[in-house]
Design an enzyme around this catalytic site. Structure first.
Site, PDB file in Angstrom:
ATOM      1  N   LYS A   3       0.767  -1.349   0.041  1.00 10.64           N
ATOM      2  CA  LYS A   3       0.126  -0.104   0.097  1.00 10.64           C
ATOM      3  C   LYS A   3       1.072   1.189   0.053  1.00 10.64           C
ATOM      4  O   LYS A   3       1.984   1.316   0.175  1.00 10.64           O
ATOM      5  CB  LYS A   3      -1.107  -0.141   1.220  1.00 10.64           C
ATOM      6  N   TYR A  43     -11.666  -3.424  -4.258  1.00 11.32           N
ATOM      7  CA  TYR A  43     -12.352  -3.645  -2.997  1.00 11.32           C
ATOM      8  C   TYR A  43     -13.567  -3.785  -3.096  1.00 11.32           C
ATOM      9  O   TYR A  43     -14.362  -3.476  -1.987  1.00 11.32           O
ATOM     10  CB  TYR A  43     -12.043  -2.465  -2.044  1.00 11.32           C
ATOM     11  N   PHE A  51     -16.177   2.221   6.194  1.00  9.22           N
ATOM     12  CA  PHE A  51     -14.776   2.809   5.904  1.00  9.22           C
ATOM     13  C   PHE A  51     -14.333   2.859   4.331  1.00  9.22           C
ATOM     14  O   PHE A  51     -13.128   3.019   3.838  1.00  9.22           O
ATOM     15  CB  PHE A  51     -13.643   2.146   6.816  1.00  9.22           C
ATOM     16  N   ARG A  79      -0.718 -14.994   3.836  1.00 12.32           N
ATOM     17  CA  ARG A  79      -1.443 -14.338   5.115  1.00 12.32           C
ATOM     18  C   ARG A  79      -0.767 -14.470   6.498  1.00 12.32           C
ATOM     19  O   ARG A  79      -0.888 -13.504   7.142  1.00 12.32           O
ATOM     20  CB  ARG A  79      -2.963 -14.605   5.082  1.00 12.32           C
ATOM     21  N   THR A  85      -5.151  -8.368   9.978  1.00 13.78           N
ATOM     22  CA  THR A  85      -5.382  -6.952   9.385  1.00 13.78           C
ATOM     23  C   THR A  85      -5.267  -5.879  10.419  1.00 13.78           C
ATOM     24  O   THR A  85      -4.668  -4.929   9.799  1.00 13.78           O
ATOM     25  CB  THR A  85      -7.062  -7.001   9.020  1.00 13.78           C
ATOM     26  N   ARG A  96       2.789  -6.755   9.267  1.00 13.63           N
ATOM     27  CA  ARG A  96       2.024  -5.759  10.102  1.00 13.63           C
ATOM     28  C   ARG A  96       2.383  -5.808  11.485  1.00 13.63           C
ATOM     29  O   ARG A  96       2.370  -4.723  11.835  1.00 13.63           O
ATOM     30  CB  ARG A  96       0.534  -6.028   9.891  1.00 13.63           C
ATOM     31  N   ASN A 106      -2.009  -0.396   7.119  1.00 15.42           N
ATOM     32  CA  ASN A 106      -1.412  -1.618   7.538  1.00 15.42           C
ATOM     33  C   ASN A 106      -0.734  -2.243   6.401  1.00 15.42           C
ATOM     34  O   ASN A 106      -0.461  -3.377   6.234  1.00 15.42           O
ATOM     35  CB  ASN A 106      -2.496  -2.750   7.851  1.00 15.42           C
ATOM     36  N   HIS A 109      -1.649  -5.571   1.229  1.00 15.44           N
ATOM     37  CA  HIS A 109      -3.020  -6.154   1.140  1.00 15.44           C
ATOM     38  C   HIS A 109      -2.426  -7.545   0.673  1.00 15.44           C
ATOM     39  O   HIS A 109      -1.771  -7.528  -0.224  1.00 15.44           O
ATOM     40  CB  HIS A 109      -4.178  -5.828   0.332  1.00 15.44           C
ATOM     41  N   GLU A 120      -7.999 -11.135  -8.402  1.00 16.06           N
ATOM     42  CA  GLU A 120      -6.981  -9.987  -8.282  1.00 16.06           C
ATOM     43  C   GLU A 120      -6.032  -9.993  -9.409  1.00 16.06           C
ATOM     44  O   GLU A 120      -5.427  -8.730  -9.813  1.00 16.06           O
ATOM     45  CB  GLU A 120      -6.516  -9.951  -6.713  1.00 16.06           C
TER      46      GLU A 120
END
Ligand code: CMP
Length: 137
Positions: A3, A43, A51, A79, A85, A96, A106, A109, A120
């Protein structure tokens, strides 16, 4: 996807290294600033969340790094490498857990299932990804 906060904080090399050193194979990589329709598509599953708009605003605020990693159980293990998250709940040793304190910032993704990874990859790499096979698995 790394990000905007991950790119701005200079964490790209560190993140690539964690996935590489684990043994995953890099199949796609690009630095890109995405536009609103793209971020909303990425998303789309979260469009009803309160949010959502803030999240989209943030993702389009600066360059991000799209990545495709391949390897045994890469979604599940990836993950784990990324961590929970909410950085308040992610363990030290995870990306993270080591580099984030805010759920909206964070760092990275990761696809949450093989099915969403396929979607994706199609969205982020319509031109296709690299074709090579690691001898490690
Ligand atoms: P990511 O893995 O990109 O998937 C959706 C993102 O929404 C998530 O990481 C967080 O950055 C963000 N997110 C989830 N919950 C919240 C929240 N309560 N407030 C702000 N952002 C959130």
């Amino acid at each position: 996807m790394i990000k905007p906060d991950g790119v701005q904080r200079g964490l790209v090399g560190e993140i690539l290294g964690r996935f590489e050193k684990k043994g995953f194979s890099l199949k796609g990589l690009k630095l890109i600033t995405v536009d609103r329709p793209f971020a909303e598509k990425h998303y789309a599953d979260l469009s009803a969340k309160p949010f959502f708009n803030k999240l989209v605003e943030y993702i389009i605020s600066g360059p991000v790094v799209g990545m495709v990693w391949e390897g045994k159980n890469v979604v599940t293990t990836g993950r784990k490498i990324i961590g929970a998250t909410n950085p308040a709940e992610s363990s030290p040793g995870t990306i993270r857990g080591d580099y984030a304190i805010d759920i909206g910032r964070n760092v990275i993704h990761g696809s949450d299932s093989v099915e969403s990874a396929r979607k994706e990859i199609a969205l982020w790499f319509p031109e296709g990804i690299a074709e090579w096979k690691s001898s490690l698995y």
